[in-house]
Design a protein around this motif. Structure first.
Motif, PDB file in Angstrom:
ATOM      1  N   GLY A   1       0.835  -1.206   0.000  1.00  6.16           N
ATOM      2  CA  GLY A   1       0.000   0.000   0.000  1.00  6.16           C
ATOM      3  C   GLY A   1       0.862   1.244   0.000  1.00  6.16           C
ATOM      4  N   ILE A   2       0.546   2.191  -0.873  1.00  2.00           N
ATOM      5  CA  ILE A   2       1.250   3.485  -0.905  1.00  2.00           C
ATOM      6  C   ILE A   2       0.175   4.549  -0.737  1.00  2.00           C
ATOM      7  N   THR A   3       0.278   5.342   0.331  1.00  6.73           N
ATOM      8  CA  THR A   3      -0.850   6.227   0.670  1.00  6.73           C
ATOM      9  C   THR A   3      -0.453   7.704   0.675  1.00  6.73           C
TER      10      THR A   3
ATOM     11  N   PRO B   1       3.209   4.698   4.304  1.00  3.76           N
ATOM     12  CA  PRO B   1       2.464   5.953   4.342  1.00  3.76           C
ATOM     13  C   PRO B   1       3.271   7.088   3.730  1.00  3.76           C
ATOM     14  N   SER B   2       2.572   8.162   3.383  1.00  2.00           N
ATOM     15  CA  SER B   2       3.249   9.363   2.895  1.00  2.00           C
ATOM     16  C   SER B   2       4.206   9.886   3.969  1.00  2.00           C
ATOM     17  N   GLU B   3       5.338  10.390   3.529  1.00  2.00           N
ATOM     18  CA  GLU B   3       6.315  10.990   4.447  1.00  2.00           C
ATOM     19  C   GLU B   3       5.753  12.229   5.146  1.00  2.00           C
TER      20      GLU B   3
ATOM     21  N   THR C   1       8.179   3.294   7.222  1.00  2.00           N
ATOM     22  CA  THR C   1       8.177   4.754   7.016  1.00  2.00           C
ATOM     23  C   THR C   1       9.483   5.165   6.332  1.00  2.00           C
ATOM     24  N   HIS C   2       9.469   6.354   5.738  1.00  2.00           N
ATOM     25  CA  HIS C   2      10.707   6.814   5.086  1.00  2.00           C
ATOM     26  C   HIS C   2      10.763   8.334   5.105  1.00  2.00           C
ATOM     27  N   ALA C   3      11.984   8.849   4.979  1.00  2.00           N
ATOM     28  CA  ALA C   3      12.201  10.301   4.988  1.00  2.00           C
ATOM     29  C   ALA C   3      11.771  10.899   3.645  1.00  2.00           C
TER      30      ALA C   3
ATOM     31  N   GLY D   1      12.713   9.564   0.121  1.00  2.00           N
ATOM     32  CA  GLY D   1      13.121   8.163   0.306  1.00  2.00           C
ATOM     33  C   GLY D   1      12.101   7.135  -0.139  1.00  2.00           C
ATOM     34  N   ALA D   2      11.131   7.539  -0.947  1.00  2.00           N
ATOM     35  CA  ALA D   2      10.087   6.579  -1.348  1.00  2.00           C
ATOM     36  C   ALA D   2      10.603   5.559  -2.360  1.00  2.00           C
ATOM     37  N   ALA D   3      11.521   5.995  -3.238  1.00  2.00           N
ATOM     38  CA  ALA D   3      11.905   5.130  -4.361  1.00  2.00           C
ATOM     39  C   ALA D   3      12.506   3.789  -3.914  1.00  2.00           C
TER      40      ALA D   3
ATOM     41  N   ILE E   1      11.945   2.131  -1.267  1.00  2.00           N
ATOM     42  CA  ILE E   1      10.867   1.297  -0.700  1.00  2.00           C
ATOM     43  C   ILE E   1      10.087   0.674  -1.861  1.00  2.00           C
ATOM     44  N   ALA E   2       9.801   1.510  -2.869  1.00  2.00           N
ATOM     45  CA  ALA E   2       9.091   0.997  -4.045  1.00  2.00           C
ATOM     46  C   ALA E   2       9.926  -0.060  -4.764  1.00  2.00           C
ATOM     47  N   ASP E   3      11.263   0.127  -4.789  1.00  2.00           N
ATOM     48  CA  ASP E   3      12.125  -0.893  -5.422  1.00  2.00           C
ATOM     49  C   ASP E   3      11.894  -2.244  -4.764  1.00  2.00           C
TER      50      ASP E   3
ATOM     51  N   ASN F   1      -1.343  -1.143  -4.192  1.00  2.00           N
ATOM     52  CA  ASN F   1      -2.576  -0.373  -4.020  1.00  2.00           C
ATOM     53  C   ASN F   1      -2.167   1.077  -3.753  1.00  2.00           C
ATOM     54  N   PHE F   2      -2.301   1.919  -4.786  1.00  2.00           N
ATOM     55  CA  PHE F   2      -1.735   3.277  -4.723  1.00  2.00           C
ATOM     56  C   PHE F   2      -2.819   4.339  -4.708  1.00  2.00           C
ATOM     57  N   THR F   3      -2.674   5.304  -3.828  1.00  2.00           N
ATOM     58  CA  THR F   3      -3.490   6.520  -3.883  1.00  2.00           C
ATOM     59  C   THR F   3      -2.535   7.705  -3.870  1.00  2.00           C
ATOM     60  N   GLY F   4      -2.635   8.568  -4.859  1.00  2.00           N
ATOM     61  CA  GLY F   4      -1.728   9.717  -4.927  1.00  2.00           C
ATOM     62  C   GLY F   4      -1.895  10.430  -6.249  1.00  2.00           C
ATOM     63  N   SER F   5      -0.798  11.057  -6.697  1.00  2.00           N
ATOM     64  CA  SER F   5      -0.890  11.905  -7.881  1.00  2.00           C
ATOM     65  C   SER F   5      -0.763  11.083  -9.171  1.00  2.00           C
ATOM     66  N   ALA F   6      -1.291  11.653 -10.248  1.00  2.00           N
ATOM     67  CA  ALA F   6      -1.226  10.972 -11.552  1.00  2.00           C
ATOM     68  C   ALA F   6       0.226  10.842 -11.999  1.00  2.00           C
ATOM     69  N   ALA F   7       1.076  11.827 -11.648  1.00  2.00           N
ATOM     70  CA  ALA F   7       2.472  11.782 -12.094  1.00  2.00           C
ATOM     71  C   ALA F   7       3.180  10.572 -11.478  1.00  2.00           C
ATOM     72  N   THR F   8       3.026  10.378 -10.175  1.00  2.00           N
ATOM     73  CA  THR F   8       3.665   9.221  -9.528  1.00  2.00           C
ATOM     74  C   THR F   8       3.026   7.931 -10.045  1.00  2.00           C
ATOM     75  N   ALA F   9       1.717   7.956 -10.228  1.00  2.00           N
ATOM     76  CA  ALA F   9       0.999   6.762 -10.687  1.00  2.00           C
ATOM     77  C   ALA F   9       1.513   6.292 -12.041  1.00  2.00           C
ATOM     78  N   ARG F  10       1.770   7.243 -12.925  1.00  2.00           N
ATOM     79  CA  ARG F  10       2.233   6.898 -14.268  1.00  2.00           C
ATOM     80  C   ARG F  10       3.557   6.125 -14.181  1.00  2.00           C
ATOM     81  N   MET F  11       4.432   6.640 -13.298  1.00  2.00           N
ATOM     82  CA  MET F  11       5.739   6.004 -13.147  1.00  2.00           C
ATOM     83  C   MET F  11       5.577   4.604 -12.525  1.00  2.00           C
ATOM     84  N   LEU F  12       4.727   4.503 -11.502  1.00  2.00           N
ATOM     85  CA  LEU F  12       4.540   3.202 -10.839  1.00  2.00           C
ATOM     86  C   LEU F  12       3.859   2.205 -11.784  1.00  2.00           C
ATOM     87  N   ALA F  13       2.896   2.697 -12.574  1.00  2.00           N
ATOM     88  CA  ALA F  13       2.184   1.789 -13.482  1.00  2.00           C
ATOM     89  C   ALA F  13       3.128   1.249 -14.557  1.00  2.00           C
TER      90      ALA F  13
HETATM   91  P1  ADP Z   1       1.546  14.288  -3.650  1.00  2.00           P
HETATM   92  O1  ADP Z   1       2.247  15.095  -4.692  1.00  2.00           O
HETATM   93  O2  ADP Z   1       0.159  14.672  -3.443  1.00  2.00           O
HETATM   94  O3  ADP Z   1       2.321  14.099  -2.378  1.00  2.00           O
HETATM   95  P2  ADP Z   1       2.450  11.758  -4.583  1.00  2.00           P
HETATM   96  O4  ADP Z   1       1.893  10.931  -5.690  1.00  2.00           O
HETATM   97  O5  ADP Z   1       3.823  12.305  -4.737  1.00  2.00           O
HETATM   98  O6  ADP Z   1       1.378  12.855  -4.295  1.00  2.00           O
HETATM   99  O7  ADP Z   1       2.436  10.939  -3.216  1.00  2.00           O
HETATM  100  C1  ADP Z   1       1.557   9.894  -2.930  1.00  2.00           C
HETATM  101  C2  ADP Z   1       2.365   8.738  -2.373  1.00  2.00           C
HETATM  102  O8  ADP Z   1       3.299   8.325  -3.367  1.00  2.00           O
HETATM  103  C3  ADP Z   1       3.199   9.076  -1.126  1.00  2.00           C
HETATM  104  O9  ADP Z   1       3.169   7.980  -0.228  1.00  2.00           O
HETATM  105  C4  ADP Z   1       4.587   9.256  -1.695  1.00  2.00           C
HETATM  106  O10 ADP Z   1       5.613   8.978  -0.760  1.00  2.00           O
HETATM  107  C5  ADP Z   1       4.574   8.198  -2.779  1.00  2.00           C
HETATM  108  N1  ADP Z   1       5.624   8.364  -3.772  1.00  2.00           N
HETATM  109  C6  ADP Z   1       6.125   9.515  -4.286  1.00  2.00           C
HETATM  110  N2  ADP Z   1       7.124   9.232  -5.143  1.00  2.00           N
HETATM  111  C7  ADP Z   1       7.255   7.883  -5.189  1.00  2.00           C
HETATM  112  C8  ADP Z   1       8.118   6.968  -5.865  1.00  2.00           C
HETATM  113  N3  ADP Z   1       9.071   7.386  -6.692  1.00  2.00           N
HETATM  114  N4  ADP Z   1       7.951   5.642  -5.639  1.00  2.00           N
HETATM  115  C9  ADP Z   1       6.995   5.201  -4.805  1.00  2.00           C
HETATM  116  N5  ADP Z   1       6.173   6.003  -4.129  1.00  2.00           N
HETATM  117  C10 ADP Z   1       6.290   7.325  -4.310  1.00  2.00           C
END
Ligand code: ADP
Length: 494
Positions: A156-158, A185-187, A215-217, A220-222, A224-226, A238-250
């Motif tokens: 889960g990425i929140t 969770p979000s930093e 948790t991460h600073a 420091g999300a990348a 964790i995602a690796d 299971n991701f909730t967040g921005s379309a920009a991050t979603a595109r990269m994760l997808a």
């Molecule tokens: P916002 O810009 O609203 O913070 P993000 O999409 O950046 O939206 O953040 C939503 C979640 O995605 C957060 O938990 C954030 O840490 C995570 N996130 C941001 N960048 C990455 C990444 N490169 N890999 C994985 N998770 C990320």
């Protein structure tokens, strides 16, 4: 005199990650400061978790999976009910941490808490839903079943905005269908979107490893995602967040052939037809646009209103908006608190300035006040302005006046997002016709764009993502196992 919200009583001063049922520091012991967005003070020191921490959490979740998947529905139900009771008991505590960590006012914090409790109590019973179908076969003597099975470990990425309820949604939907979780969770909200959930589930008696928090600073999300993408045990993100991050994760999910569920932003229009009740229209708009400072994915970004009622609507909306109390979210009567951080303030100011430079009129608001962006109403926004097509994650509303309902539909539809939309009209039939035609995951007739309920299939289309919440999430967090039994001898071609 206003009263401040109670200080937390049960939240421990030192926060740790939760892995395999134990409270642990980050590998290497590093921490980072979790900041209060209103006054910049340090709320807590949080472990700066690493890829190795996440790998350990995945191992724990993987080890816990077989027993959790097999647990009888009554066992899971009991744990979910207990967790709901603990949230209710800790309400004052959670309201306080949401205010200090995310700038959430009391009303939104209470919404998040009640939503989470309701989701726990509803999803507690999903273990009793049918798990499959018995199917007909064309082969004689063949008995066929399609049985739903949990996937395994779900990552889960929140986000930080609806920090608490969106974290529960991220974790509960997979767990209710028998998956185990590693939650990142979000930093910006490591406590309210992560650690506090672990405290609650630990106290409720969830078996070690079923739910883990890493948790991460900031920045420091990348890594964790690796760990998520590299582990074969992780079957879905299971991701909730921005379309920009979603595109990269997808893209990464595509390369590693993992499932991914995406709940993203929106550009949620509210259409107001001339037969709508004006008082309701003003209140629906102010709430939809400015609740939680416009930092909710379902906030109304644009109103499209029919010309005959536009002038009076704007006068009343501006008056109501100017009366909203700005200030410290720890005071219970504050309506508009701070934006989450300086980058958010800068982005919102830039979007307003850009619109003004391209001809927009500011009817109220428009300039940062301390750490607050006052609720802002813009008219005459040019299609060239960023705010016209990008989601501005703050209290900025665009109002457009149109000649007729067809034009309103056209202008409201001009967005690549598809999360939610609303229409206000005295004619319910017309409203339903609009709902039928509009391309969004959620369409509301005579209600605000922000109308999510825990058991309902919330979710978007187009750039707003895919996947649905409520029990519809069974599609996302289970897979169908085809099982056949052949009774008697089969015949073969050779
Ligand atoms: P916002 O810009 O609203 O913070 P993000 O999409 O950046 O939206 O953040 C939503 C979640 O995605 C957060 O938990 C954030 O840490 C995570 N996130 C941001 N960048 C990455 C990444 N490169 N890999 C994985 N998770 C990320």
């Amino acid at each position: 005199m206003t009263q401040t919200i109670a200080k937390p009583e049960t939240t421990p001063a030192a926060y740790r990650q939760y892995i395999a049922g134990e409270w642990v520091d980050a590998e290497g012991g590093k921490t980072f400061d979790d900041l209060d967005p209103f006054d910049g003070s340090v709320v807590a020191k949080i472990p700066a978790g690493t890829k190795r921490d996440c790998e350990r959490a995945i191992e724990a979740a993987s080890a816990a999976f077989p027993a959790w998947a097999e647990l009888a529905p009554a066992g899971r139900q009991k744990l979910f009910f207990r967790a709901a009771d603990i949230i209710e008991r800790r309400t004052a505590d959670i309201v306080s941490i949401l205010a200090r960590e995310t700038g959430s006012g009391k009303a939104f914090a209470m919404f998040q808490i009640q939503w989470s409790v309701a989701l726990l109590r509803q999803s507690a019973n999903w273990g009793y839903l049918p798990v499959g179908d018995v199917l007909r076969s064309d082969l004689p003597g063949r008995f066929v079943m399609a049985v739903r099975k949990p996937l395994g470990v779900v990552a889960g990425i929140t986000p930080w905005n609806g920090a608490h309820n969106l974290a529960w949604r991220t974790a509960l939907l997979p767990m209710a269908f028998g998956n185990t979780m590693v939650l990142k969770p979000s930093e910006e909200a490591p406590i309210s979107a992560g650690i506090i959930l672990a405290e609650i589930l630990h106290e409720a008696g969830f078996p070690p490893g079923v739910f883990n928090v890493v948790t991460h600073a900031p920045g420091g999300a990348a890594p964790i995602a690796d760990a998520f993408f590299e582990s074969p045990a992780v079957r879905s993100i299971n991701f909730t967040g921005s379309a920009a991050t979603a595109r990269m994760l997808a893209e990464r999910a595509g390369r590693s052939l993992k499932r991914i569920v995406l709940e993203l932003g929106g550009y949620n229009p509210l259409i107001i037809l001339s037969d709508a009740d004006l008082g309701q229209a003003v209140n629906t708009t102010a709430f939809g646009a400015f609740f939680h400072q416009g930092q909710i994915c379902m906030n109304t970004r644009k109103v499209v209103i029919e010309e005959p009622i536009a002038a009076e609507f704007l006068t009343r909306l501006v008056e109501k908006t100017r009366g909203l109390k700005l200030g410290d979210p720890k005071l219970p009567d504050t309506v508009i608190g701070p934006l989450i951080n300086d980058a958010a303030l800068k982005m919102v100011q830039h979007r307003v300035d850009d619109a003004v430079a391209k001809g927009a009129r500011v009817l109220t608001g428009g300039k940062i006040e301390g750490r607050i962006f006052p609720p802002t109403i813009l008219t005459n926004v040019s299609p060239d302005a960023e705010a016209y097509h990008e989601e501005t994650f703050g209290p900025v509303l665009i109002v457009e006046t149109v000649a007729n309902a067809e034009k309103a539909f056209e202008q409201a539809s001009a967005t690549r997002y598809g999360l939610c939309a609303s229409i206000l009209t005295g004619d319910q039939e017309r409203g339903l016709q609009f709902a039928e035609r509009f391309d969004a995951g959620m369409v509301h007739v005579n209600g605000p764009t922000m109308a999510g309920e825990p058991g309902l299939p919330n979710g978007g289309v187009k750039d707003s993502g895919w996947g649905r919440s409520g029990h519809y999430a069974v599609e996302d967090f289970t897979e169908v196992r085809l099982t056949t039994l052949t009774r008697g001898a089969m015949t073969f071609p050779f």
